[in-house]
Design a protein around this motif. Structure first.
Motif, short mmCIF file in Angstrom:
data_model
loop_
_atom_site.label_atom_id
_atom_site.label_comp_id
_atom_site.label_asym_id
_atom_site.label_seq_id
_atom_site.Cartn_x
_atom_site.Cartn_y
_atom_site.Cartn_z
N GLY A 123 42.46 34.58 43.69
CA GLY A 123 41.73 33.38 43.32
C GLY A 123 41.89 32.21 44.26
N ALA A 124 42.80 32.32 45.25
CA ALA A 124 43.06 31.20 46.15
C ALA A 124 41.99 31.03 47.21
CB ALA A 124 44.42 31.36 46.82
N ALA A 125 41.32 32.11 47.56
CA ALA A 125 40.32 32.03 48.64
C ALA A 125 39.05 32.78 48.24
CB ALA A 125 40.92 32.58 49.93
N PHE A 126 38.82 33.93 48.86
CA PHE A 126 37.59 34.68 48.62
C PHE A 126 37.77 35.72 47.52
CE2 PHE A 126 37.60 33.42 53.08
CZ PHE A 126 36.32 32.92 53.30
N GLU A 127 37.09 35.55 46.43
CA GLU A 127 37.01 36.60 45.40
C GLU A 127 35.55 37.03 45.37
OE1 GLU A 127 39.26 38.08 43.66
OE2 GLU A 127 40.98 36.81 44.18
N TYR A 128 35.31 38.29 45.69
CA TYR A 128 33.91 38.72 45.75
C TYR A 128 33.77 40.23 45.52
CZ TYR A 128 34.79 40.50 50.49
OH TYR A 128 35.29 41.19 51.57
N VAL A 129 32.56 40.60 45.16
CA VAL A 129 32.23 42.01 45.01
C VAL A 129 30.78 42.20 45.45
CG1 VAL A 129 31.64 41.62 42.57
CG2 VAL A 129 32.06 43.94 43.38
N LEU A 130 30.53 43.30 46.16
CA LEU A 130 29.20 43.59 46.69
C LEU A 130 28.56 44.77 45.97
CD1 LEU A 130 30.77 42.18 49.20
CD2 LEU A 130 28.94 43.21 50.58
N PHE A 131 27.26 44.66 45.75
CA PHE A 131 26.47 45.76 45.20
C PHE A 131 25.26 45.97 46.10
CE2 PHE A 131 28.71 44.00 41.57
CZ PHE A 131 29.11 45.11 40.85
#
Length: 251
Positions: free
Chosen positions: A128-136
């Motif tokens: 949660g400090a920087a990049f939290e992501y998920v790709l579809f």
């Protein structure tokens, strides 16, 4: 290598279970031996060739991030052992770097460090400090969508995401998209127009679409919007060029 280390560790465990070894381990020098055993216990997992997927939900994900993840995940194809994907329009892409087998240093070195590999955008220990992501990705429409939650380490203007962090995510999403079509690729051009700032901690959608392909070139357009699509944060166009594996090996 991992198998060999595992066998050595199991051998130590068996040896320590023998009665006379239990007696020997009471000697003052045995503390060093026990430390070695603890180290050996860690090594097999360190050399694991299966990388960790950083695009799975964790405790730092907000409600909006989770809702969007569940929405797209519910539309993903379902795979069973030995079978192709069944149904679904989208496919979730794991968030780790699977290209290390092409890294300078050879395939053996890449296997050793593969367990710790990830896209650099997720290379922060604190969730949660920087990049939290998920790709579809949706192949039939040649589209890719990323759900991004920006943490406090990405601050640029007070309370908002740094423009360089936004550019990093756009390059990551469009580059991943292009590489799935004609891997490996390199970024030849990235043009970005910033429309409105992104508040820290907020969740946004990054949508990538293939415009055209010409030989080794892939042209992609991208936009960053609020999750409901009502606000446009950023627009971009990108050009990627496919290269040969031998080009990467030359370093």
């Amino acid at each position: 290598m991992a198998r060999s280390l595992g066998r050595i560790f199991r051998g130590f465990q068996s040896l320590c279970s023998v009665p006379f070894m239990k007696t020997e381990l009471s000697h003052p020098c045995s503390s060093m031996f026990r430390t070695s055993l603890r180290t050996m216990a860690v090594l097999p997992s360190f050399f694991s060739f299966k990388p960790r997927d950083f695009s799975l939900p964790n405790s730092s994900w907000g409600e909006e991030m989770m809702q969007l993840y569940k929405y797209y995940d519910s539309q993903c194809e379902v795979k069973t052992d030995g079978e192709e994907g069944q149904g679904g329009q989208w496919k979730r892409l794991p968030s780790y770097n699977r290209s290390l087998k092409y890294a300078t240093g050879g395939v053996y070195l890449s296997k050793i460090i593969q367990s710790k590999a990830r896209l650099f955008t997720r290379n922060v220990r604190n969730p949660g400090a920087a990049f939290e992501y998920v790709l579809f990705m949706r192949k039939d429409e040649q589209k890719c969508v990323c759900i991004l939650q920006a943490g406090h380490l990405l601050e640029g203007p007070p309370g908002h995401v740094h423009g360089g962090a936004i550019a990093t995510m756009i390059d990551t999403v469009t580059g991943t998209h292009a590489s799935l079509l004609c891997a490996p690729v390199v970024t030849a051009n990235l043009s970005i127009d910033y429309r409105s700032p992104i508040p820290l901690g907020s969740t946004v959608l990054i949508e990538s679409t293939v415009d055209k392909r010409e030989g080794r070139k892939t042209f992609i357009s991208c936009k960053v919007t609020s999750t409901d699509g009502s606000k446009l944060h950023t627009e971009a166009t990108a050009l990627f060029v496919s290269i040969s594996v031998s080009h990467l090996l030359r370093g």
